[in-house]
Design an enzyme around this catalytic site. Structure first.
Site, PDB file in Angstrom:
ATOM      1  N   GLY A 130      14.875 -16.695  28.209  1.00 25.39           N
ATOM      2  CA  GLY A 130      15.265 -15.813  29.294  1.00 25.39           C
ATOM      3  C   GLY A 130      15.817 -14.475  28.837  1.00 25.39           C
ATOM      4  N   CYS A 131      16.692 -13.916  29.664  1.00 25.74           N
ATOM      5  CA  CYS A 131      17.122 -12.527  29.511  1.00 25.74           C
ATOM      6  C   CYS A 131      17.932 -12.271  28.250  1.00 25.74           C
ATOM      7  CB  CYS A 131      17.913 -12.095  30.739  1.00 25.74           C
ATOM      8  SG  CYS A 131      16.913 -11.954  32.242  1.00 25.74           S
ATOM      9  N   HIS A 132      18.553 -13.295  27.672  1.00 27.60           N
ATOM     10  CA  HIS A 132      19.336 -13.064  26.458  1.00 27.60           C
ATOM     11  C   HIS A 132      18.532 -13.361  25.193  1.00 27.60           C
ATOM     12  CE1 HIS A 132      19.721 -17.381  26.123  1.00 27.60           C
ATOM     13  NE2 HIS A 132      20.495 -17.483  27.182  1.00 27.60           N
TER      14      HIS A 132
END
Length: 367
Positions: free
Chosen positions: A160-162
């Site tokens: 995901g986003c991280h």
């Protein structure tokens, strides 16, 4: 030793999609019960995104808005896909075609800035959560950049986003273990491939803010770079009782995002105590941090981070600026923000923050 960044490069698809165009696309592709709704407009008006770049943008948007079919895109509405959109297989075929070239553009820029010869790269770390294909992005980079066939490859997938922060952690481990290591990290996401056609509110919000892009860094365990940014520490914290608040699953018609309204509150409640303890472990207090790269999962998430950490509007401006002009590109986004901070000569220490399924907060400390 730590991972010193010598080059950074970013790239996105060529055609911007404005907020108004995005709303028009939503009106055409959303489920029949959403197309004439009064609440779809405010989602785009209040999203905080002025424009985004998407592989299903440009010509496809014009086809959808004009009622034409020149592109023959599987994203065009038909009686067969009304309310569901293309199959996951059709979406992955576009990922296989588009992800590699986009990653290559960002990596070429990072490599050129670093001054490192392609054949000197010893490790390649790729990051992506929006597609699966093998041979994949790593193969495209090896052949496109002319890397040695003996390059050690590692892929960080579906985080995901991280994800880029996890990729940097891997790069730091390689650089710390081997002073001769030269590492290329590349994050590439095609979030628009998972455009949602139904009526669930959280997924329609995702349609309004997610975008496509790629970012790469090249670094080594030695300094001497004209771009003196060094990763000295990274941290991770699983927020309790939050597994259902953010998810990313493979469905029959794309990957399905779930994002509950509890996420900003969860971040506001749990981020500061952990971050203060992590900074203290690294000899710093919250007040010592002089610049911030906060991943903009959405305006409410950025606001929650700012409020719980006591950050000024000026400290959050680079994150919101990238969000306004590029949307949420998932994993590459935090590297776009670092590039913006670099261009502005932002002071250090700098902390980068990202949030992803789990719910997990990830941090990186740069000096």
């Amino acid at each position: 030793m730590s991972f010193a960044i010598h080059g950074l490069g970013t790239a996105h698809p060529p055609d911007p999609v404005t907020a108004d165009q995005g709303l028009g696309l939503a009106r055409a592709l959303a489920g029949p019960d959403v197309r004439t709704s009064t609440w779809l407009g405010p989602i785009y008006a209040n999203s905080g995104v002025t424009q985004r770049f998407q592989v299903i943008g440009g010509p496809v948007v014009r086809d959808v808005l004009n009622g034409t079919t020149h592109t023959n895109s599987p994203f065009l509405p038909t009686t067969a896909n009304d309310g569901v959109g293309p199959t996951t297989g059709q979406r992955m075929a576009i990922y296989a075609r588009e992800a590699g070239p986009l990653a290559l553009r960002a990596s070429q820029r990072a490599l050129a800035e670093s001054g490192f010869a392609p054949e000197s790269i010893t490790h390649l770390v790729t990051v992506s959560c929006t597609g699966f294909v093998a041979p994949g992005v790593d193969f495209a980079l090896m052949t496109g950049l002319g890397l040695k066939p003996t390059v050690a490859r590692t892929h960080v997938g579906f985080m995901g986003c991280h994800g880029a922060l996890n990729g940097l952690r891997v790069a730091n481990a390689f650089a710390t273990a081997d002073p001769a290591a030269r590492v290329l990290v590349c994050a590439v996401e095609l979030s628009s491939l998972h455009y949602y056609y139904g009526s669930a509110a959280d997924k329609l919000i995702a349609n309004a803010i997610f975008a496509d892009g790629a970012a790469a860094v090249v670094g080594a365990s030695v300094g001497g770079s004209s771009f003196p940014l060094t990763l000295v520490a990274s941290g991770s914290c699983l927020i309790p009782d939050s597994a259902a608040d953010m998810g990313w699953t493979v469905g029959d018609h794309g990957f399905e995002m779930s994002l509950s309204r509890r996420v900003p509150g969860q971040i506001a409640a749990h981020l500061r105590p952990w971050l203060e303890a992590w900074l203290a472990d690294n000899g710093l207090a919250l007040a010592d941090v002089r610049s911030w790269a906060v991943h903009p999962g959405g305006p409410k998430i950025v606001s929650a981070v700012g409020e719980c950490l006591g950050l000024s509007a000026e400290a959050l401006a680079p994150s919101l600026g990238v969000f306004a002009s590029n949307g949420n590109m998932s994993s590459p986004t935090v590297l776009f923000i670092l590039e913006k901070l670099r261009a502005a000569g932002a002071p250090r220490p700098c902390v980068a923050l990202g949030f992803g399924p789990g719910l997990v907060a990830e941090a990186a400390l740069f000096m």
